[in-house]
Design a protein around this motif. Structure first.
Motif: not given
Ligand code: UT7
Length: 331
Positions: A57, A91, A97
């Motif tokens: 990710a 993500d 994130s």
């Protein structure tokens, strides 16, 4: 929005990049859609790109870039008080994130938030960090530009599948003794937003999410060739410089034809233009830091070099930043 640096010397002191290990060639994509290596190279300049695996990710791709940026600046992670992550492929929507990265990297005192400005995200984020640092609100920032657009690509749509790739870059920004940022020009045109969009990504379409990127390539092409030139020109006028004063031109890496057009219109000779679209495709927010890293590797980011970066993308957005590279900065 346009403005000159206000006297505070804020620069880039560390730079790091990372791309996923998996290389995807044009021939690999020709197994999914009706396209060819020849068409893609001729119309875009792209030869290959990197795609994240199913398990990777955004933060997995971005974290190594952040660690490299901190190491190149020679600073402790714990000294960062602001983490900004420009991305359209976090993500998850929340936690952000940036908050995840701050936690993973060990930055307990940092404010952390994500910034959405399409492929212009990195330029917006460095302008934002500049403002925070110049005002004294932040003392040392980590700015990340990263995307894993492969996760949003329709493997049945040849008009988008062949263009994008995954990648990440990060910079440490802080006060410097010499050089630093000279100014920024940023803009947005939401009226053109549907030329490049993700229809099912928010509160308007939850009942029928269309989770793939959609693009009107010709419209975005026209927009891109226009704003890359106008944004750079406006910023140079604002800071009282010309193209001749710029040593390194770092345009968003979307398509070699767009880059060539902008460079020609602006009057940049090829040796001043950074191009790496052939090996990464369009990595969205990762594009400009990845290009900066290549310019550093080939020795173009010398102390005193004036570096002009211009991005454009979804929003529709555009933005330019001009910086004078100094010895304190990673090269
Ligand atoms: O950060 C911003 C992100 N986006 C961009 O920067 C994209 C900007 N736009 C572009 O880069 C270009 O418009 C493209 C690369 C997307 C397309 O190039 P083009 O020269 O503008 O091609 P086109 O859209 O005018 O299409 C020409 C032909 C069409 O066929 P017909 O209608 O002439 O029969 C397309 O269907 O090429 C066809 N085509 C393809 N053929 C093979 C479109 N995509 C492909 C493909 N492979 N992947």
């Amino acid at each position: 929005m346009i403005g000159k640096a206000n006297g505070a010397r804020i620069g880039i002191t560390g730079l790091g990049v990372n791309v996923p290990a998996k290389v995807v060639t044009n021939d690999d994509l020709a197994k999914f859609v009706d396209t060819s290596d020849e068409w893609i190279i001729e119309r875009t300049g792209i030869r290959e790109r990197r795609f994240a695996t199913q398990d990777e990710a955004l933060t997995d791709i971005a974290r190594p870039a952040c660690l490299q940026a901190l190491a190149s600046a020679g600073v402790e992670a714990s000294s960062i008080d602001l983490v900004l992550c420009a991305t359209v492929t976090p993500d998850m929507m929340f936690p952000t994130s940036s908050a995840l990265l701050a936690d993973q990297l060990g930055m307990p005192d940092a404010a952390a938030y994500d910034l959405l400005a399409g492929c212009t995200g990195f330029v917006y984020a460095i302008a934002q960090a500049y403002g925070m640092l110049a005002s004294g609100l932040s003392r040392r920032a980590l700015v990340v530009g990263a995307d894993v657009l492969s996760k949003l690509l329709d493997f049945d749509d040849r008009s988008t599948l062949v263009l994008f790739g995954d990648g990440a870059g990060a910079v440490v920004m802080e006060p410097v003794k010499k050089g630093g940022f000279l100014g920024f020009e940023l803009g947005a045109d939401g009226g053109g937003g549907e030329s490049l969009w993700l229809p099912g990504s928010g509160s308007r379409h939850f009942e029928n999410p269309e989770s793939f990127v959609k693009m009107n390539g010709r419209e975005v092409y026209k927009f891109a060739t226009r704003v890359l030139v106008s944004s750079a020109q406006k910023l140079l006028d604002e800071v009282g410089m010309t193209v001749d004063d710029v040593d390194v031109y770092v345009p968003h890496q979307a398509n070699i034809r767009i880059i060539d057009h902008a460079a020609r219109k602006l009057g940049f000779p090829p040796e001043k233009v950074v191009v790496n679209v052939q090996k990464y495709g369009n990595t969205s927010s990762g594009s400009i830091p990845l290009a900066l890293a290549d310019a550093a590797t080939d020795g173009r980011l010398k102390p005193g070099a004036k570096v002009l970066m211009t991005g454009m993308g979804a929003g529709l957005t555009w933005g330019s930043g001009l910086i004078e590279w100094t010895e304190e900065m990673a090269a």
